[in-house]
Design an enzyme around this catalytic site. Structure first.
Site, PDB file in Angstrom:
ATOM      1  CG  HIS A 116      75.884 -19.633 -18.993  1.00 35.71           C
ATOM      2  ND1 HIS A 116      74.539 -19.357 -18.935  1.00 35.71           N
ATOM      3  CD2 HIS A 116      75.988 -20.829 -19.637  1.00 35.71           C
ATOM      4  CE1 HIS A 116      73.851 -20.334 -19.508  1.00 35.71           C
ATOM      5  NE2 HIS A 116      74.718 -21.251 -19.935  1.00 35.71           N
ATOM      6  CD  GLU A 162      77.793 -19.028 -14.950  1.00 33.77           C
ATOM      7  OE1 GLU A 162      78.877 -19.665 -14.965  1.00 33.77           O
ATOM      8  OE2 GLU A 162      77.716 -17.824 -15.199  1.00 33.77           O
ATOM      9  NE  ARG A 206      71.506 -18.227 -17.809  1.00 30.51           N
ATOM     10  CZ  ARG A 206      71.344 -19.276 -16.997  1.00 30.51           C
ATOM     11  NH1 ARG A 206      70.198 -19.970 -17.030  1.00 30.51           N
ATOM     12  NH2 ARG A 206      72.309 -19.639 -16.162  1.00 30.51           N
ATOM     13  NE  ARG A 239      76.431 -13.119 -18.743  1.00 31.22           N
ATOM     14  CZ  ARG A 239      76.088 -12.271 -17.797  1.00 31.22           C
ATOM     15  NH1 ARG A 239      76.504 -11.014 -17.848  1.00 31.22           N
ATOM     16  NH2 ARG A 239      75.323 -12.652 -16.789  1.00 31.22           N
ATOM     17  CG  HIS A 240      73.067 -15.820 -21.298  1.00 35.69           C
ATOM     18  ND1 HIS A 240      72.337 -14.871 -20.607  1.00 35.69           N
ATOM     19  CD2 HIS A 240      73.815 -16.462 -20.371  1.00 35.69           C
ATOM     20  CE1 HIS A 240      72.603 -14.962 -19.315  1.00 35.69           C
ATOM     21  NE2 HIS A 240      73.513 -15.911 -19.145  1.00 35.69           N
TER      22      HIS A 240
END
Length: 226
Positions: free
Chosen positions: A161, A92, A68, A18-19
């Site tokens: 995400h 996302e 991101r 995940r970012h």
């Protein structure tokens, strides 16, 4: 008799990462597909986590094209020298009318749908847009294609995400949609890893979850979605 399944030495691995944190994560806003930058903390998280993931000897990196995620992926690419492939299917959840709202505002304005969403109902369309089944389907397609391009024993890193990764894991492992809520989400810059089961025998699955929501202990936890 219980049968224990062990990953074959030639099995491929997928790391879902995940970012790092954004200002909207920190403020508790549902980002969805809004293209929000990492904040200073998120950039630091990405650099520190990349140092750990480099030791996993990744073979390939794919990423959501939202900034991101792309900037998080770049931290690992800089260390490994690997190129990053971008795929919009790794974005996302499209959260429609919920995007940009705080979680409190969503609960106030869309109480019934939000209660079902938080309760894990995979058919609820976030803000009238995508549901978790939609997200899992597109994530699974993107990841399956990318896995097919790496050699046996290779490691694919998927930078995406929180909500999208949870849907991808559930779909990849073949969990029934009504059970997807059993998987906890990922904190910012944390990762989960699955190993391919090559010699399946009588196993009813092709992938095995070996790590979930792993990260550096001092990284702050933030809201799951986004």
């Amino acid at each position: 008799m219980t049968r224990h399944v062990h990953a074959d030495p030639g099995a491929r691995r997928v790391i879902f990462w995940r970012h790092g944190r954004t200002e909207w994560n920190h403020a508790g806003r549902f980002q969805g597909q809004e293209d929000i930058d990492l904040d200073a903390t998120g950039r630091e998280q990405a650099l520190r986590a990349a140092e750990v993931l480099e030791t996993r000897h990744p073979s390939s990196i794919i990423s959501s094209d939202l900034r991101r995620a792309a900037d998080t992926a770049a931290a690992l690419a800089d260390l490994t020298g690997l190129p990053v492939s971008y795929d919009e299917r790794l974005r996302e959840t499209d959260a429609g009318r919920w995007q940009g709202l705080s979680f409190a505002e969503i609960d106030e304005q869309f109480a019934e749908d939000n209660a079902a969403w938080r309760g894990g109902d995979p058919t609820v369309r976030a803000g009238g847009a995508e549901n978790r089944i939609d997200v899992g389907r597109r994530m699974l397609a993107a990841v399956t294609e990318a896995v097919g391009r790496i050699a046996p024993a290779g490691t694919l890193v998927v930078v995406s995400h929180g909500g999208a990764i949870r849907a991808a894991l559930a779909a990849l492992m073949g969990l029934p949609p009504e059970r997807w809520g059993a998987l906890a989400g990922l904190s910012n810059c944390h990762w989960s890893e699955v190993h391919e089961v090559v010699d399946r025998g009588d196993a009813l699955f092709s992938w095995q979850l070996t790590e979930h929501n792993v990260g550096l202990g001092s990284l702050p936890a933030e809201p799951i979605e986004g």
